[in-house]
Design an enzyme around this catalytic site. Structure first.
Site, PDB file in Angstrom:
ATOM      1  N   GLU A 263       7.960  61.566 -17.510  1.00 45.34           N
ATOM      2  CA  GLU A 263       8.970  61.213 -18.526  1.00 45.34           C
ATOM      3  C   GLU A 263       8.392  60.172 -19.474  1.00 45.34           C
ATOM      4  O   GLU A 263       7.526  59.386 -19.105  1.00 45.34           O
ATOM      5  CB  GLU A 263      10.154  60.586 -17.799  1.00 45.34           C
ATOM      6  CG  GLU A 263      11.527  61.061 -17.995  1.00 45.34           C
ATOM      7  CD  GLU A 263      12.109  61.461 -19.312  1.00 45.34           C
ATOM      8  OE1 GLU A 263      11.426  61.550 -20.340  1.00 45.34           O
ATOM      9  OE2 GLU A 263      13.330  61.687 -19.304  1.00 45.34           O
ATOM     10  N   ASP A 264       8.903  60.146 -20.694  1.00 47.32           N
ATOM     11  CA  ASP A 264       8.498  59.092 -21.631  1.00 47.32           C
ATOM     12  C   ASP A 264       9.192  57.775 -21.293  1.00 47.32           C
ATOM     13  O   ASP A 264       8.568  56.722 -21.253  1.00 47.32           O
ATOM     14  CB  ASP A 264       8.787  59.515 -23.083  1.00 47.32           C
ATOM     15  CG  ASP A 264      10.218  60.015 -23.295  1.00 47.32           C
ATOM     16  OD1 ASP A 264      10.985  60.115 -22.315  1.00 47.32           O
ATOM     17  OD2 ASP A 264      10.573  60.323 -24.448  1.00 47.32           O
TER      18      ASP A 264
ATOM     19  N   ASP B  43      15.884  55.089 -19.259  1.00 46.05           N
ATOM     20  CA  ASP B  43      16.753  54.099 -19.911  1.00 46.05           C
ATOM     21  C   ASP B  43      17.930  53.830 -18.962  1.00 46.05           C
ATOM     22  O   ASP B  43      17.840  52.989 -18.074  1.00 46.05           O
ATOM     23  CB  ASP B  43      17.174  54.697 -21.261  1.00 46.05           C
ATOM     24  CG  ASP B  43      18.010  53.779 -22.114  1.00 46.05           C
ATOM     25  OD1 ASP B  43      17.946  52.567 -21.923  1.00 46.05           O
ATOM     26  OD2 ASP B  43      18.734  54.273 -23.003  1.00 46.05           O
TER      27      ASP B  43
ATOM     28  N   PHE C 237      15.041  49.549 -28.932  1.00 47.79           N
ATOM     29  CA  PHE C 237      14.850  50.981 -29.185  1.00 47.79           C
ATOM     30  C   PHE C 237      13.422  51.201 -29.667  1.00 47.79           C
ATOM     31  O   PHE C 237      13.006  50.660 -30.687  1.00 47.79           O
ATOM     32  CB  PHE C 237      15.849  51.496 -30.233  1.00 47.79           C
ATOM     33  CG  PHE C 237      15.826  52.990 -30.326  1.00 47.79           C
ATOM     34  CD1 PHE C 237      16.491  53.768 -29.382  1.00 47.79           C
ATOM     35  CD2 PHE C 237      15.105  53.631 -31.315  1.00 47.79           C
ATOM     36  CE1 PHE C 237      16.436  55.158 -29.437  1.00 47.79           C
ATOM     37  CE2 PHE C 237      15.041  55.024 -31.378  1.00 47.79           C
ATOM     38  CZ  PHE C 237      15.719  55.779 -30.436  1.00 47.79           C
TER      39      PHE C 237
ATOM     40  N   ARG D  23       7.082  60.471 -33.807  1.00 45.17           N
ATOM     41  CA  ARG D  23       6.475  60.875 -32.527  1.00 45.17           C
ATOM     42  C   ARG D  23       4.952  60.786 -32.567  1.00 45.17           C
ATOM     43  O   ARG D  23       4.303  60.624 -31.550  1.00 45.17           O
ATOM     44  CB  ARG D  23       6.864  62.318 -32.169  1.00 45.17           C
ATOM     45  CG  ARG D  23       8.332  62.510 -31.824  1.00 45.17           C
ATOM     46  CD  ARG D  23       8.544  63.880 -31.198  1.00 45.17           C
ATOM     47  NE  ARG D  23       9.933  64.288 -31.199  1.00 45.17           N
ATOM     48  CZ  ARG D  23      10.821  63.980 -30.264  1.00 45.17           C
ATOM     49  NH1 ARG D  23      10.470  63.222 -29.243  1.00 45.17           N
ATOM     50  NH2 ARG D  23      12.067  64.406 -30.332  1.00 45.17           N
TER      51      ARG D  23
HETATM   52  P1  5GP Z   1      18.529  57.925 -19.977  1.00 46.79           P
HETATM   53  O1  5GP Z   1      19.210  59.170 -19.505  1.00 46.79           O
HETATM   54  O2  5GP Z   1      17.617  57.296 -18.971  1.00 46.79           O
HETATM   55  O3  5GP Z   1      19.534  56.936 -20.525  1.00 46.79           O
HETATM   56  O4  5GP Z   1      17.723  58.279 -21.262  1.00 46.79           O
HETATM   57  C1  5GP Z   1      16.706  59.117 -21.262  1.00 46.79           C
HETATM   58  C2  5GP Z   1      16.370  59.613 -22.642  1.00 46.79           C
HETATM   59  O5  5GP Z   1      16.967  58.825 -23.718  1.00 46.79           O
HETATM   60  C3  5GP Z   1      14.885  59.471 -22.864  1.00 46.79           C
HETATM   61  O6  5GP Z   1      14.200  60.583 -22.316  1.00 46.79           O
HETATM   62  C4  5GP Z   1      14.799  59.402 -24.353  1.00 46.79           C
HETATM   63  O7  5GP Z   1      14.825  60.694 -24.896  1.00 46.79           O
HETATM   64  C5  5GP Z   1      16.056  58.671 -24.780  1.00 46.79           C
HETATM   65  N1  5GP Z   1      15.785  57.243 -24.999  1.00 46.79           N
HETATM   66  C6  5GP Z   1      16.206  56.212 -24.245  1.00 46.79           C
HETATM   67  N2  5GP Z   1      15.762  55.039 -24.744  1.00 46.79           N
HETATM   68  C7  5GP Z   1      15.018  55.357 -25.825  1.00 46.79           C
HETATM   69  C8  5GP Z   1      14.281  54.558 -26.778  1.00 46.79           C
HETATM   70  O8  5GP Z   1      14.190  53.328 -26.745  1.00 46.79           O
HETATM   71  N3  5GP Z   1      13.644  55.265 -27.754  1.00 46.79           N
HETATM   72  C9  5GP Z   1      13.695  56.613 -27.860  1.00 46.79           C
HETATM   73  N4  5GP Z   1      13.045  57.166 -28.871  1.00 46.79           N
HETATM   74  N5  5GP Z   1      14.385  57.384 -26.992  1.00 46.79           N
HETATM   75  C10 5GP Z   1      15.030  56.741 -25.988  1.00 46.79           C
END
Ligand code: 5GP
Length: 183
Positions: free
Chosen positions: A104-105, A108, A157, A170
């Site tokens: 995963e990138d 959050d 962010f 990206r």
């Molecule tokens: P989660 O389900 O853990 O809240 O969020 C996962 C997804 O939210 C990540 O795979 C990503 O696509 C998006 N996301 C969460 N934080 C960021 C951020 O700081 N920057 C970007 N570009 N995407 C984020």
């Protein structure tokens, strides 16, 4: 004119430079190489954000491995997830009996990863672990196992190195903080 302005990136502040990312990704690759010797490793990248991380990570793992990808989208506003996750493109092959590493990138709130782990577990892999480049501990809503972590970051962010804002940025080589709204 500073470097960011010259690249059309005013409103972006560098958080993690390219050299630091590549150094950490190489370390993760070496760790994974020693942990997965003799196993049937499959890397599952979560699109789209993983694509650069996945490319660099897999080239730092010196093992026979396979790669597959999952596309997910979550309903939410521009910068946060609602927790309602949908698989937009599924794996191409079964993972039964395989040692799965989800790539995963960013984790959050943890909702996306938890959904994916639940979903993938039903497909009977031999093992399943998580590798994420970034984690925002302050935003975590559900506990998510993270076995390999690149960097913990504050509640900001971020964009670049695969991560987008409205599908842009990206392609940046570094990870930056989006400080200015450019809608
Ligand atoms: P989660 O389900 O853990 O809240 O969020 C996962 C997804 O939210 C990540 O795979 C990503 O696509 C998006 N996301 C969460 N934080 C960021 C951020 O700081 N920057 C970007 N570009 N995407 C984020």
């Amino acid at each position: 004119m500073d470097k960011m302005d010259a690249m059309g990136l005013s409103g972006v502040t560098e958080l993690i430079p390219e050299e630091k990312i590549l150094e950490r990704v190489a370390q993760l690759g070496h760790e994974i190489t020693s942990d997965y010797k003799g196993k049937d490793l499959i890397l599952i990248g979560v699109l789209k954000g993983c694509f650069l991380f996945m490319a660099d990570l897999c080239r730092n793992i010196s093992l026979p491995l396979s790669c597959d990808f999952l596309g997910v989208s979550s309903y939410g506003n521009r910068t946060s997830t609602s927790g309602v996750i949908r698989i937009t493109s599924d794996l191409t092959r079964p993972i039964e009996g395989k040692d799965v590493l989800v790539v995963e990138d960013i984790v959050d709130t943890g909702l996306t990863m938890n959904y994916l782990l639940e979903n993938l577990s039903t497909r009977k892999p031999k093992s399943i672990k998580v590798c994420t480049l970034l984690h925002k501990p302050a935003r975590q809503m559900v506990s998510t196992p993270i076995d390999y972590l690149g960097f913990s970051i504050d509640d900001v962010f971020v964009i670049g190195y695969g991560l987008d804002f409205q599908n842009r940025y990206r392609n940046l080589r570094f990870i930056g903080i989006k400080t200015q709204d450019d809608r």
